[in-house]
Design an enzyme around this catalytic site. Structure first.
Site, PDB file in Angstrom:
ATOM      1  N   ARG A   1      45.624  38.849  37.804  1.00 51.40           N
ATOM      2  CA  ARG A   1      45.312  39.880  38.792  1.00 51.40           C
ATOM      3  C   ARG A   1      45.555  41.281  38.229  1.00 51.40           C
ATOM      4  NH1 ARG A   1      47.701  41.780  44.151  1.00 51.40           N
ATOM      5  NH2 ARG A   1      45.819  42.404  45.257  1.00 51.40           N
TER       6      ARG A   1
ATOM      7  N   HIS B   1      42.733  44.154  38.135  1.00 53.59           N
ATOM      8  CA  HIS B   1      42.862  45.443  38.818  1.00 53.59           C
ATOM      9  C   HIS B   1      42.925  46.626  37.851  1.00 53.59           C
ATOM     10  CE1 HIS B   1      44.032  44.324  43.204  1.00 53.59           C
ATOM     11  NE2 HIS B   1      43.083  43.552  42.734  1.00 53.59           N
TER      12      HIS B   1
ATOM     13  N   TRP C   1      44.437  29.414  47.660  1.00 58.22           N
ATOM     14  CA  TRP C   1      43.057  28.971  47.868  1.00 58.22           C
ATOM     15  C   TRP C   1      42.896  27.490  47.559  1.00 58.22           C
ATOM     16  CZ3 TRP C   1      44.365  33.799  46.029  1.00 58.22           C
ATOM     17  CH2 TRP C   1      43.766  34.918  46.621  1.00 58.22           C
TER      18      TRP C   1
HETATM   19 ZN1  ZEM Z   1      41.655  38.560  43.952  1.00 57.18          ZN
HETATM   20  N1  ZEM Z   1      42.904  38.806  45.522  1.00 57.18           N
HETATM   21  N2  ZEM Z   1      40.165  39.498  44.966  1.00 57.18           N
HETATM   22  N3  ZEM Z   1      40.421  38.412  42.327  1.00 57.18           N
HETATM   23  N4  ZEM Z   1      43.117  37.662  42.930  1.00 57.18           N
HETATM   24  C1  ZEM Z   1      44.196  38.333  45.606  1.00 57.18           C
HETATM   25  C2  ZEM Z   1      44.855  37.565  44.661  1.00 57.18           C
HETATM   26  C3  ZEM Z   1      44.339  37.246  43.424  1.00 57.18           C
HETATM   27  C4  ZEM Z   1      40.220  39.998  46.266  1.00 57.18           C
HETATM   28  C5  ZEM Z   1      41.396  40.145  47.030  1.00 57.18           C
HETATM   29  O1  ZEM Z   1      41.393  40.966  48.086  1.00 57.18           O
HETATM   30  C6  ZEM Z   1      42.625  39.478  46.695  1.00 57.18           C
HETATM   31  C7  ZEM Z   1      39.126  38.840  42.237  1.00 57.18           C
HETATM   32  C8  ZEM Z   1      38.360  39.286  43.294  1.00 57.18           C
HETATM   33  C9  ZEM Z   1      38.862  39.593  44.551  1.00 57.18           C
HETATM   34  C10 ZEM Z   1      43.035  37.181  41.642  1.00 57.18           C
HETATM   35  C11 ZEM Z   1      41.992  37.407  40.734  1.00 57.18           C
HETATM   36  C12 ZEM Z   1      40.797  37.997  41.073  1.00 57.18           C
HETATM   37  C13 ZEM Z   1      44.757  38.721  46.846  1.00 57.18           C
HETATM   38  C14 ZEM Z   1      46.177  38.408  47.286  1.00 57.18           C
HETATM   39  C15 ZEM Z   1      43.795  39.421  47.531  1.00 57.18           C
HETATM   40  C16 ZEM Z   1      43.955  39.991  48.930  1.00 57.18           C
HETATM   41  C17 ZEM Z   1      47.146  39.458  46.744  1.00 57.18           C
HETATM   42  C18 ZEM Z   1      48.568  39.156  47.139  1.00 57.18           C
HETATM   43  O2  ZEM Z   1      48.842  39.206  48.339  1.00 57.18           O
HETATM   44  O3  ZEM Z   1      49.380  38.881  46.241  1.00 57.18           O
HETATM   45  C19 ZEM Z   1      38.895  40.401  46.677  1.00 57.18           C
HETATM   46  C20 ZEM Z   1      38.526  40.980  48.016  1.00 57.18           C
HETATM   47  C21 ZEM Z   1      38.059  40.134  45.623  1.00 57.18           C
HETATM   48  C22 ZEM Z   1      36.576  40.298  45.493  1.00 57.18           C
HETATM   49  C23 ZEM Z   1      35.758  40.398  46.495  1.00 57.18           C
HETATM   50  C24 ZEM Z   1      38.666  38.731  40.876  1.00 57.18           C
HETATM   51  C25 ZEM Z   1      37.282  39.151  40.392  1.00 57.18           C
HETATM   52  C26 ZEM Z   1      39.714  38.215  40.156  1.00 57.18           C
HETATM   53  C27 ZEM Z   1      39.813  37.897  38.687  1.00 57.18           C
HETATM   54  C28 ZEM Z   1      38.765  37.681  37.908  1.00 57.18           C
HETATM   55  C29 ZEM Z   1      44.209  36.392  41.345  1.00 57.18           C
HETATM   56  C30 ZEM Z   1      44.473  35.635  40.062  1.00 57.18           C
HETATM   57  C31 ZEM Z   1      45.035  36.437  42.472  1.00 57.18           C
HETATM   58  C32 ZEM Z   1      46.381  35.745  42.688  1.00 57.18           C
HETATM   59  C33 ZEM Z   1      47.514  36.685  42.395  1.00 57.18           C
HETATM   60  C34 ZEM Z   1      48.870  36.082  42.614  1.00 57.18           C
HETATM   61  O4  ZEM Z   1      49.834  36.846  42.539  1.00 57.18           O
HETATM   62  O5  ZEM Z   1      49.009  34.882  42.838  1.00 57.18           O
END
Ligand code: ZEM
Length: 292
Positions: A46, A50, A189
């Site tokens: 993540r 970001h 998920w």
């Molecule tokens: Zn995420 N993501 N993401 N994402 N994401 C979260 C967690 C993680 C969106 C999003 O709002 C959120 C992509 C695209 C998009 C990862 C990777 C990638 C979380 C939870 C949210 C809300 C955060 C938390 O509370 O800790 C949205 C709206 C997306 C697109 C529409 C893409 C592209 C990614 C990588 C290629 C990963 C690995 C996580 C898990 C983080 C963790 O700490 O477990």
């Protein structure tokens, strides 16, 4: 002019760092039974996302070059809540290898985490330079989970991605979870959130999803045991026709997903980095593929 050439060379100087050693040091600190699901892997992925996903193809600014999330304005953007866990963890590695830039370290850590959690090989190049506080991106460049397909397209098209790449990148949600104290959303998920796979697409299509009734922001839960979640943006990959064709493909064909994810993630972590700065791709072997 010669001073320009010199600065480009100094910045990249990729031969001075043994990136496989850095990779191995990151692999070493992925696991921690007291953190989350037992691994820093997901939050490192993540962080790489970001750091990179702020790219704006019109102005050419944003992206992983600069590692501007080190500074207060960007570190405090709502979307980046919780990423201090990833940045702080990587300080252990930065201390051992002070010559690597933060921007190379963060993207390399994303690659390492994906590969070590069972994902595909990701081509990675060295040479990013760290910027300063003036290079921080404006807030609002990363997607919001409570919006629909239009929003997702607007955000990812700005970075230069197409629908197929959007769906492929979203498969990263096989990893990790939402944390109430970070994003407000709650839950993982899939059932094995530290294993990279195409489970995300399979569950999107095979489970029945309903709106969760709770005080938090709007999200979906699976009917069968209510232990899994989807964001509204995740649901769009199933309900939007343009996206659905790729969700179907990746749910059925994990090899196609791995191959397309690798390309799209590699593109993501190099967005906006001037080619002249970058090294050739650096071979970064998984621990399991290295000679004993
Ligand atoms: Zn995420 N993501 N993401 N994402 N994401 C979260 C967690 C993680 C969106 C999003 O709002 C959120 C992509 C695209 C998009 C990862 C990777 C990638 C979380 C939870 C949210 C809300 C955060 C938390 O509370 O800790 C949205 C709206 C997306 C697109 C529409 C893409 C592209 C990614 C990588 C290629 C990963 C690995 C996580 C898990 C983080 C963790 O700490 O477990």
């Amino acid at each position: 002019d010669s001073s320009d050439n010199r600065s480009v060379k100094d910045a990249a100087s990729p031969q001075q760092v043994d990136y496989q050693k850095v990779y191995n040091a990151i692999a070493d600190i992925l696991e921690d039974e007291n953190y989350d699901d037992g691994s820093y892997g997901p939050v490192l992925v993540r962080l790489a996302w970001h750091a990179s996903g702020t790219y704006d193809k019109e102005s050419g600014n944003g992206g992983s070059n600069g590692a501007t999330m080190r500074f207060a304005p960007e570190a405090n953007h709502g979307a980046n809540a919780g990423l201090e866990h990833a940045r702080n963890r990587l300080e252990i590695v930065k201390k051992k290898f002070p010559e690597i830039t933060y921007s190379d370290l963060w993207t390399l850590a994303g690659v390492c985490a994906i590969q070590e959690m069972g994902g595909p090989y990701i081509p990675w190049r060295a040479g990013r330079k760290d910027g300063n506080v003036e290079n921080c991106t404006p807030d609002g460049r990363l997607p919001d989970g409570d919006k629909g397909a239009d929003h997702v397209r607007k955000i990812f098209y700005r970075m230069g991605f197409n629908d197929q790449e959007i769906v492929a990148l979203s498969g990263a949600h096989a990893l990790g979870r939402c944390h109430v104290d970070r994003s407000g959303f709650d839950g993982p998920w899939q059932y094995a959130p530290t294993t990279f796979s195409n489970e995300y697409y399979r569950l999107l299509e095979d489970e029945k999803w309903q709106e969760r009734k709770w005080k938090g922001p709007p999200q979906f839960e699976n009917k069968s045991d209510k232990s899994l979640m989807m964001l509204r943006t995740d649901m769009a990959l199933m309900t939007d026709k343009g996206f659905r064709q790729y969700t179907d493909k990746y749910a059925k064909d994990e090899n196609a997903f791995f191959s397309d994810f690798s390309k799209a993630f590699s593109k993501l972590i190099h967005l906006g980095v001037p080619t002249a700065q970058l090294s050739e791709p650096v071979p970064l072997k998984k621990i399991e593929d290295q000679a004993p």
